[in-house]
Design an enzyme around this catalytic site. Sequence first.
Site, PDB file in Angstrom:
ATOM      1  N   LYS A   1       1.361  -0.960  -0.752  1.00  0.00           N
ATOM      2  CA  LYS A   1      -0.329   0.202  -0.371  1.00  0.00           C
ATOM      3  C   LYS A   1       1.088   1.091  -0.004  1.00  0.00           C
ATOM      4  O   LYS A   1       1.821   0.643   0.262  1.00  0.00           O
ATOM      5  CB  LYS A   1      -1.030   0.107   1.141  1.00  0.00           C
ATOM      6  CG  LYS A   1      -1.892   0.647   1.057  1.00  0.00           C
ATOM      7  CD  LYS A   1      -2.954   0.054   0.786  1.00  0.00           C
ATOM      8  CE  LYS A   1      -4.456   0.778   0.326  1.00  0.00           C
ATOM      9  NZ  LYS A   1      -5.820   0.376   0.217  1.00  0.00           N
TER      10      LYS A   1
ATOM     11  N   ASP B   1      -6.820   3.915  -4.481  1.00  0.00           N
ATOM     12  CA  ASP B   1      -8.181   3.801  -3.111  1.00  0.00           C
ATOM     13  C   ASP B   1      -8.208   5.653  -3.309  1.00  0.00           C
ATOM     14  O   ASP B   1      -8.533   6.180  -4.022  1.00  0.00           O
ATOM     15  CB  ASP B   1      -6.391   3.416  -1.852  1.00  0.00           C
ATOM     16  CG  ASP B   1      -7.745   3.573  -0.620  1.00  0.00           C
ATOM     17  OD1 ASP B   1      -7.984   1.494  -0.906  1.00  0.00           O
ATOM     18  OD2 ASP B   1      -7.492   4.120  -0.031  1.00  0.00           O
TER      19      ASP B   1
HETATM   20  P1  NDP Z   1     -12.832   7.795  -2.418  1.00  0.00           P
HETATM   21  O1  NDP Z   1     -12.234   9.259  -3.027  1.00  0.00           O
HETATM   22  O2  NDP Z   1     -13.110   6.990  -4.356  1.00  0.00           O
HETATM   23  O3  NDP Z   1     -13.859   8.017  -2.378  1.00  0.00           O
HETATM   24  C1  NDP Z   1     -13.963   8.372  -0.766  1.00  0.00           C
HETATM   25  C2  NDP Z   1     -15.398   8.438   0.000  1.00  0.00           C
HETATM   26  O4  NDP Z   1     -15.397   8.465   1.069  1.00  0.00           O
HETATM   27  C3  NDP Z   1     -16.174  10.633  -0.523  1.00  0.00           C
HETATM   28  O5  NDP Z   1     -16.796  10.137  -0.074  1.00  0.00           O
HETATM   29  C4  NDP Z   1     -14.853  10.616   0.878  1.00  0.00           C
HETATM   30  O6  NDP Z   1     -15.470  12.057   1.122  1.00  0.00           O
HETATM   31  C5  NDP Z   1     -15.111   9.263   1.983  1.00  0.00           C
HETATM   32  N1  NDP Z   1     -14.665  10.421   3.312  1.00  0.00           N
HETATM   33  C6  NDP Z   1     -12.846   9.929   3.359  1.00  0.00           C
HETATM   34  N2  NDP Z   1     -12.246   9.793   3.533  1.00  0.00           N
HETATM   35  C7  NDP Z   1     -13.284  10.518   4.915  1.00  0.00           C
HETATM   36  C8  NDP Z   1     -12.868  10.947   5.985  1.00  0.00           C
HETATM   37  N3  NDP Z   1     -11.721  10.682   6.698  1.00  0.00           N
HETATM   38  N4  NDP Z   1     -14.520  11.237   7.209  1.00  0.00           N
HETATM   39  C9  NDP Z   1     -15.852  10.717   6.069  1.00  0.00           C
HETATM   40  N5  NDP Z   1     -16.123  10.658   4.950  1.00  0.00           N
HETATM   41  C10 NDP Z   1     -14.641   9.950   4.478  1.00  0.00           C
HETATM   42  O7  NDP Z   1     -12.097   6.444  -2.621  1.00  0.00           O
HETATM   43  P2  NDP Z   1     -12.731   5.141  -2.373  1.00  0.00           P
HETATM   44  O8  NDP Z   1     -14.230   4.771  -2.595  1.00  0.00           O
HETATM   45  O9  NDP Z   1     -11.449   4.357  -3.489  1.00  0.00           O
HETATM   46  O10 NDP Z   1     -12.578   4.452  -1.543  1.00  0.00           O
HETATM   47  C11 NDP Z   1     -13.864   3.766   0.189  1.00  0.00           C
HETATM   48  C12 NDP Z   1     -12.785   2.942   1.023  1.00  0.00           C
HETATM   49  O11 NDP Z   1     -12.899   1.476   0.531  1.00  0.00           O
HETATM   50  C13 NDP Z   1     -11.783   3.688   1.324  1.00  0.00           C
HETATM   51  O12 NDP Z   1     -11.301   3.071   2.823  1.00  0.00           O
HETATM   52  C14 NDP Z   1     -10.550   2.805   0.639  1.00  0.00           C
HETATM   53  O13 NDP Z   1      -9.626   2.315   1.052  1.00  0.00           O
HETATM   54  C15 NDP Z   1     -11.968   1.445   0.255  1.00  0.00           C
HETATM   55  N6  NDP Z   1     -11.484   0.699  -0.823  1.00  0.00           N
HETATM   56  C16 NDP Z   1     -11.237   1.024  -2.296  1.00  0.00           C
HETATM   57  C17 NDP Z   1     -11.186   0.346  -3.286  1.00  0.00           C
HETATM   58  C18 NDP Z   1     -10.355   1.015  -4.334  1.00  0.00           C
HETATM   59  O14 NDP Z   1     -10.708   0.194  -5.379  1.00  0.00           O
HETATM   60  N7  NDP Z   1     -10.962   1.794  -4.498  1.00  0.00           N
HETATM   61  C19 NDP Z   1     -10.900  -1.061  -3.303  1.00  0.00           C
HETATM   62  C20 NDP Z   1     -10.664  -2.113  -1.598  1.00  0.00           C
HETATM   63  C21 NDP Z   1     -11.319  -0.416  -0.620  1.00  0.00           C
HETATM   64  P3  NDP Z   1     -14.691  12.948   1.009  1.00  0.00           P
HETATM   65  O15 NDP Z   1     -14.890  13.595  -1.035  1.00  0.00           O
HETATM   66  O16 NDP Z   1     -15.834  14.151   1.283  1.00  0.00           O
HETATM   67  O17 NDP Z   1     -13.004  12.910   1.148  1.00  0.00           O
HETATM   68  O1  2IT Z   2      -8.319  -1.875  -0.484  1.00  0.00           O
HETATM   69  C1  2IT Z   2      -7.947  -2.404  -1.236  1.00  0.00           C
HETATM   70  O2  2IT Z   2      -7.725  -3.666  -1.948  1.00  0.00           O
HETATM   71  C2  2IT Z   2      -7.607  -0.869  -2.767  1.00  0.00           C
HETATM   72  N1  2IT Z   2      -7.785   0.224  -2.895  1.00  0.00           N
HETATM   73  C3  2IT Z   2      -7.208  -2.022  -4.368  1.00  0.00           C
HETATM   74  C4  2IT Z   2      -5.903  -2.326  -5.077  1.00  0.00           C
HETATM   75  C5  2IT Z   2      -5.863  -2.451  -5.611  1.00  0.00           C
HETATM   76  O3  2IT Z   2      -4.217  -3.135  -6.316  1.00  0.00           O
HETATM   77  O4  2IT Z   2      -6.809  -2.951  -6.615  1.00  0.00           O
END
Ligand code: NDP
Ligand code: 2IT
Length: 446
Positions: A126, A166
């Site tokens: 990561k 992420d």
């Molecule tokens: P994005 O940046 O696309 O979206 C994040 C969302 O979460 C936004 O709505 C953001 O609001 C909100 N957010 C972020 N930080 C905070 C905080 N501290 N408090 C409240 N709201 C918050 O990210 P993703 O959708 O990609 O990721 C979301 C989660 O999913 C994370 O935990 C990530 O690790 C996990 N994840 C992502 C994967 C992926 O493929 N993208 C895979 C597996 C897990 P704001 O715009 O106000 O910051």
């Molecule tokens: O938390 C996660 O699994 C991710 N942000 C996706 C990682 C990836 O390599 O697709």
Amino acid sequence: MDPRVQQFMATIKAKNPGENEFHQAVQEVAESLIPFIEENPKYKHAKILERIAEPERTIIFRVPWLDDKGEVQINRGFRIEMNSAIGPYKGGLRLHPTVNLGILKFLAFEQVFKNSLTTLPMGGGKGGSDFDPKGKSDNEVMRFCQSFMSELFRHIGADTDVPAGDIGVGGREIGFLFGQYKRLKNEFTGVLTGKGIEWGGSLIRPEATGYGATYFAQEMLSTRGDKLKGKVVCISGSGNVAQYATEKVIELGGKVVTSSDSNGFIYDPKGIDAEKLNFIMELKNVRRGRIKEYAEKYGVEYLEGERPWIIKCDIAMPCATQNEINEEEAKLLVKNGCICVSEGSNMPSTIEAVGVFLNAQILYGPGKAANAGGVATSGLEMTQNSMRLPWSREEVDEKLHTIMKNIHKTCVKYGTKDSGFINYVDGANIGGFVKVANAMIAQGVV
Ligand code: NDP
Ligand code: 2IT
């Protein structure tokens, strides 16, 4: 707490002071694994738990860049190369002002188990930076990404370490990062996943995490003869994972009543439909605005500074960030009749909240199992890059669906208790551990 866990955690805390999220992630895993390791002493003798909690390599670097005013800005960049026993390091990059070493180590640690659960050959890693993309111009984001990659490129590679998105890293950032890598190495390789579809990306990768978490909820519900159709669902976040979880829940007949960002949440009791979801996608992915605008546009309630868990629902899908459900919120969810939690985000529930869900014996799918569809589809992107042949939407979606069913089966295998209750926490932790641990033993003391 089990005294063996306590003793192990004392060492972890002493070695990694101040890294609270890392301590939390390790403790949750140690609680599942220490009893299992006692029954399987080969893991104990090889000190696998001690080794797996120590990154193979940690890279920390300076990221200087010029803002639009011509002023020099300095951020800190990280890449945690946690474990390569079963494949190249694999995991996302996070750009958020809260990013620090402890947060990225927790994410890298979780990633090792998650990637193993996918059945694909990927190690865990990561990275990211404390850079805040909010309010930055496209050019500023590009200059940051180019500077970040100017150091990172020497540590990664299609067979070494393959980053992805992420929080704060989506298609735009992956494009800038890929362009700079290609320029520095003079190589067009699958060094990043989440690439654009015209230049090596995979169909369904943007959808995969949200779709996968929804498929996982479906699998959990089926163990109790239940389904998603007609269920009221609270989803937090409005980014990549939340958007596609919402899309899949709607498609399967569920009703999503909330969406949120870091400022607050909207409550739409009639449910977010396809047209309203399009509005959210345009708002968040193009205009990069706040969720409050949804309430203004559709005349629904906006609760500033609150999280969605105060709303009565059947299913909760946290899809924003870590520790976004605390003990009180978990109790409230259970009291209000929530029967299933499928975690799209990484470690969204505090240790106490997890305890509430397990005690209530609801269907609780921890992030490392429920959100593994994203990285699994990244693995499928790597396969397509190696073959130099793209698969269709249907092919990738079917593979993703099968992988989520298999992850569920692994959790059932390792997590079913004598009472019949499926503890998905133990299931995911032990199920993810075994393959990595066996590979580490086979490869010697390295
Ligand atoms: P994005 O940046 O696309 O979206 C994040 C969302 O979460 C936004 O709505 C953001 O609001 C909100 N957010 C972020 N930080 C905070 C905080 N501290 N408090 C409240 N709201 C918050 O990210 P993703 O959708 O990609 O990721 C979301 C989660 O999913 C994370 O935990 C990530 O690790 C996990 N994840 C992502 C994967 C992926 O493929 N993208 C895979 C597996 C897990 P704001 O715009 O106000 O910051
Ligand atoms: O938390 C996660 O699994 C991710 N942000 C996706 C990682 C990836 O390599 O697709």
